[in-house]
Design a protein around this motif. Structure first.
Motif, PDB file in Angstrom:
ATOM      1  N   ASN A   1       7.947   5.238  -9.706  1.00  0.00           N
ATOM      2  CA  ASN A   1       6.753   5.456  -8.902  1.00  0.00           C
ATOM      3  C   ASN A   1       7.119   5.650  -7.452  1.00  0.00           C
TER       4      ASN A   1
ATOM      5  N   HIS B   1      -2.184   7.697  -1.860  1.00  0.00           N
ATOM      6  CA  HIS B   1      -2.184   6.801  -3.015  1.00  0.00           C
ATOM      7  C   HIS B   1      -3.494   6.882  -3.789  1.00  0.00           C
TER       8      HIS B   1
ATOM      9  N   PHE C   1      11.007   5.752  -0.939  1.00  0.00           N
ATOM     10  CA  PHE C   1      10.960   5.881  -2.385  1.00  0.00           C
ATOM     11  C   PHE C   1      12.235   5.241  -2.896  1.00  0.00           C
TER      12      PHE C   1
ATOM     13  N   TYR D   1       1.441   4.873  -6.035  1.00  0.00           N
ATOM     14  CA  TYR D   1       2.665   4.434  -5.366  1.00  0.00           C
ATOM     15  C   TYR D   1       3.393   3.332  -6.121  1.00  0.00           C
TER      16      TYR D   1
ATOM     17  N   SER E   1       7.186   5.075  -3.790  1.00  0.00           N
ATOM     18  CA  SER E   1       6.966   3.849  -3.060  1.00  0.00           C
ATOM     19  C   SER E   1       6.966   4.139  -1.576  1.00  0.00           C
TER      20      SER E   1
ATOM     21  N   TYR F   1       4.499  -1.182  -3.774  1.00  0.00           N
ATOM     22  CA  TYR F   1       4.408  -0.464  -2.499  1.00  0.00           C
ATOM     23  C   TYR F   1       3.772  -1.291  -1.388  1.00  0.00           C
TER      24      TYR F   1
END
Length: 129
Positions: free
Chosen positions: A121, A60, A32, A99, A123, A103
């Protein structure tokens, strides 16, 4: 309402190269992007692969299917990643999070320079195949 905190090892982008190679080999990505330095030259990453909690397994989803959202919040001068319910979630329902657009690019590049730039978001959760 805060549901959980996403946690793990905090890494500087410049020190994450070896983990990118390991995660690409295993086809797992628990990163993230937390934030950037003031001059936006270096990103901080939370990597849950070794020190995460169950939030690393959130899958996701796009659009209306998403029922969890993430937000970087300041807690006593430390940045934390809060996960919040986007809508009422029935007991037993799978938790889903968008994600972010960057991502899936991690699989295409072995470089830590390819770390997603959107700190809003998640990731990082793995893509379960």
């Amino acid at each position: 309402m805060l549901w959980a905190e996403y946690n793990g090892d905090i890494l500087w982008q410049t020190h994450a190269h070896h983990r990118v190679q390991i995660q690409n080999y295993r086809h797992l990505n628990y990163w993230f992007t937390l934030n950037e330095t003031v001059d936006r030259s270096v990103k901080h990453i939370v990597d849950a692969m070794r020190a995460g909690n169950p939030t690393m397994y959130i899958n996701h989803a796009l659009g209306m299917a998403q029922n969890v959202v993430s937000k970087v919040i300041d807690v006593n001068s430390e940045h934390r990643i809060g996960l919040f319910a986007a809508k009422k979630i029935p007991v037993g329902k799978e938790l889903l999070l968008d994600y972010g657009p960057n991502y899936f690019r991690l699989d295409d590049d072995d470089s830590a320079d390819n770390i997603p730039e959107d700190p809003g978001n998640l990731s990082s959760p793995p893509s379960h195949k």
